[in-house]
Design an enzyme around this catalytic site. Structure first.
Site, PDB file in Angstrom:
ATOM      1  N   ASN A 174      39.051 -85.871 -30.039  1.00  0.00           N
ATOM      2  CA  ASN A 174      39.129 -87.012 -29.126  1.00  0.00           C
ATOM      3  C   ASN A 174      39.754 -86.583 -27.807  1.00  0.00           C
ATOM      4  O   ASN A 174      40.605 -85.698 -27.750  1.00  0.00           O
ATOM      5  CB  ASN A 174      39.881 -88.197 -29.767  1.00  0.00           C
ATOM      6  N   PHE A 206      44.813 -91.946 -23.423  1.00  0.00           N
ATOM      7  CA  PHE A 206      45.732 -93.108 -23.373  1.00  0.00           C
ATOM      8  C   PHE A 206      45.047 -94.372 -22.850  1.00  0.00           C
ATOM      9  O   PHE A 206      45.572 -95.074 -21.979  1.00  0.00           O
ATOM     10  CB  PHE A 206      46.956 -92.806 -22.497  1.00  0.00           C
ATOM     11  N   SER A 222      50.273 -85.317 -26.074  1.00  0.00           N
ATOM     12  CA  SER A 222      48.837 -85.578 -26.014  1.00  0.00           C
ATOM     13  C   SER A 222      48.196 -84.513 -25.138  1.00  0.00           C
ATOM     14  O   SER A 222      48.686 -84.218 -24.050  1.00  0.00           O
ATOM     15  CB  SER A 222      48.551 -86.952 -25.417  1.00  0.00           C
ATOM     16  N   ASN A 224      45.374 -84.908 -23.725  1.00  0.00           N
ATOM     17  CA  ASN A 224      44.326 -85.551 -22.930  1.00  0.00           C
ATOM     18  C   ASN A 224      44.795 -86.187 -21.628  1.00  0.00           C
ATOM     19  O   ASN A 224      44.018 -86.847 -20.944  1.00  0.00           O
ATOM     20  CB  ASN A 224      43.607 -86.602 -23.794  1.00  0.00           C
ATOM     21  N   THR A 225      46.073 -86.033 -21.296  1.00  0.00           N
ATOM     22  CA  THR A 225      46.562 -86.407 -19.974  1.00  0.00           C
ATOM     23  C   THR A 225      46.995 -85.101 -19.325  1.00  0.00           C
ATOM     24  O   THR A 225      47.957 -84.479 -19.789  1.00  0.00           O
ATOM     25  CB  THR A 225      47.748 -87.404 -20.085  1.00  0.00           C
ATOM     26  N   LYS A 275      57.387 -86.679 -30.433  1.00  0.00           N
ATOM     27  CA  LYS A 275      56.165 -86.155 -31.085  1.00  0.00           C
ATOM     28  C   LYS A 275      55.691 -84.905 -30.359  1.00  0.00           C
ATOM     29  O   LYS A 275      55.510 -84.918 -29.148  1.00  0.00           O
ATOM     30  CB  LYS A 275      55.080 -87.220 -31.076  1.00  0.00           C
ATOM     31  N   ASN A 298      50.926 -83.708 -33.178  1.00  0.00           N
ATOM     32  CA  ASN A 298      49.777 -84.309 -32.509  1.00  0.00           C
ATOM     33  C   ASN A 298      48.515 -83.455 -32.798  1.00  0.00           C
ATOM     34  O   ASN A 298      48.556 -82.559 -33.634  1.00  0.00           O
ATOM     35  CB  ASN A 298      50.074 -84.376 -30.999  1.00  0.00           C
TER      36      ASN A 298
END
Ligand SMILES: Cc1cc2nc3c(=O)[nH]c(=O)nc-3n(C[C@H](O)[C@H](O)[C@H](O)COP(=O)(O)O)c2cc1C
Length: 358
Positions: free
Chosen positions: A109, A113, A175, A177-178, A209, A238
């Protein structure tokens, strides 16, 4: 054969995010239809000052906006973690941005966010708390907006907003993805975030996390920093940027984080290393690739007090939680434990004595 085995091929004809929305809607309805059943006493424990019916939690990302908390509890989870929530609403990356790697029991994925923002979720959570005073624990996972001028300040804002309604806060600095978010795992930035979140939410547990892609030494360094800043624990881990377990998938080159079975070993090894280094003084939540009681038990024995999952549920369906609870209870009894708390970290402690635990 479970009903989900029949439904899954149908659900898998839909794009992953459509199937996900349908599942969330179903859980919302289910949550309105009654309370969760109390589980076996052997699975019950107090962690972070909260009572947990069982160690299984819904991982962050599944119910980002807190739409289906009661439904998550109702299918058997001992706790739910909502978010990641950013101060301002955010659309996330362009679709498609979630991919199934079915043969590998994995997902990739790059949602980025997507969420309706903290104020929306805060109102819903406050309302839900009023209606469900006796409910199971709910954690709130906070992050930073992609366009924030001061990302560290975003964590402070999130902590202030949810300090009074969350059972615990998760600081998500992992994450993939940022762009640049993982840089916040470096000592200086992480230390400042921990200090500010701790100050903004002094009375509730705070966990950080982390990504499975950092070295064990760096993870242990973060754990030491967390202790120094009075942080209660770590969530390990994560999604991963590695493509080790998915090299033969046609989806392997999609950008984003891999979750599910391929993450299990790396996340569990990191968990064990951090548990051994911190001598059990931090509370650890194990996440990554759990889709069976045996996998959950391995994380507990490696040092996890609680276990979360997301991808396993996509492949195995909601009945998985009930199945894992009864199997985990049996495994604990078979090994002579009278409560789950006794099993936390036993393998890591045996490894300290030089015994082979692999
Ligand atoms: C579609 C999807 C969205 C996710 N969104 C978030 C998120 O918003 N915040 C977060 O901390 N983790 C998020 N995660 C990571 C999960 O919480 C979990 O750490 C990871 O997927 C490993 O667990 P699993 O193998 O059981 O899925 C997401 C995972 C998936 C698959």
């Amino acid at each position: 054969m479970s009903l989900y085995r029949i439904l899954r091929p149908l659900l898998f004809t839909l794009p992953p995010e459509t199937a996900h929305q349908l599942t969330l809607n179903g859980l919302r309805l289910l949550g309105a239809m009654g309370r969760p059943k109390t589980g076996a006493a052997i699975l019950r424990q107090t962690v972070l000052g909260r009572d947990f019916d069982n160690p299984f939690g819904m991982a962050a990302g599944f119910d980002k906006n807190g739409d289906a908390i009661s439904g998550v509890h109702r299918i058997g989870f001992g706790f739910a973690e909502i978010g990641t929530l950013t101060p301002l609403p955010q659309l996330g990356n362009p679709t498609p941005r979630v991919f199934r790697l079915t043969a590998e029991r994995a997902l990739i994925n790059r949602l980025g966010f997507n969420n309706r923002g903290q104020m929306d979720a805060l109102a819903r959570l406050e309302n839900w708390r009023e209606k469900s005073p006796q409910a199971r624990p709910v954690g709130v996972n906070i992050g930073a907006n992609k366009e924030a001028a001061d990302r560290i300040a975003d964590y402070d804002i999130g902590a202030q907003r949810f300090a009074a309604v969350a059972d615990y806060l998760t600081v998500n600095i992992s994450s993939p993805n940022t762009p640049g978010l993982r840089d916040l795992q470096s000592g200086e930035a992480a230390g400042e975030i921990m200090r500010r979140v701790r100050a903004a939410a002094p009375d509730i547990p705070v966990l950080v996390k982390i990504a499975p892609d950092m070295s064990h030494d760096d993870a242990i360094g973060l754990a030491e920093l967390a202790r120094a800043e009075n942080i209660d624990g770590l969530i390990i881990s994560n999604t991963t940027l590695a493509r080790d377990g998915v090299a033969s998938s046609r989806r392997k080159d999609e950008a984003g984080g891999v979750s599910g079975a391929p993450v299990f070993d790396m996340a569990t090894d990191m968990l064990r290393a951090v548990y051994r280094a911190s001598g059990g003084k931090l509370t650890l939540i194990g996440v990554g690739g759990v889709s069976s009681a045996a996998a959950a038990y391995a994380k507990i024995r490696a040092g996890a007090s609680l276990v979360q999952l997301y991808t396993g549920l996509v492949y195995e369906g909601p009945g998985l939680v009930t199945r894992m609870k009864s199997e985990l209870a049996q495994m604990l009894r078979a090994d002579g434990f009278s409560n789950i708390a006794e099993a936390i970290g036993v393998d890591a402690r045996r490894a300290d004595k030089g015994e082979n635990v692999t």
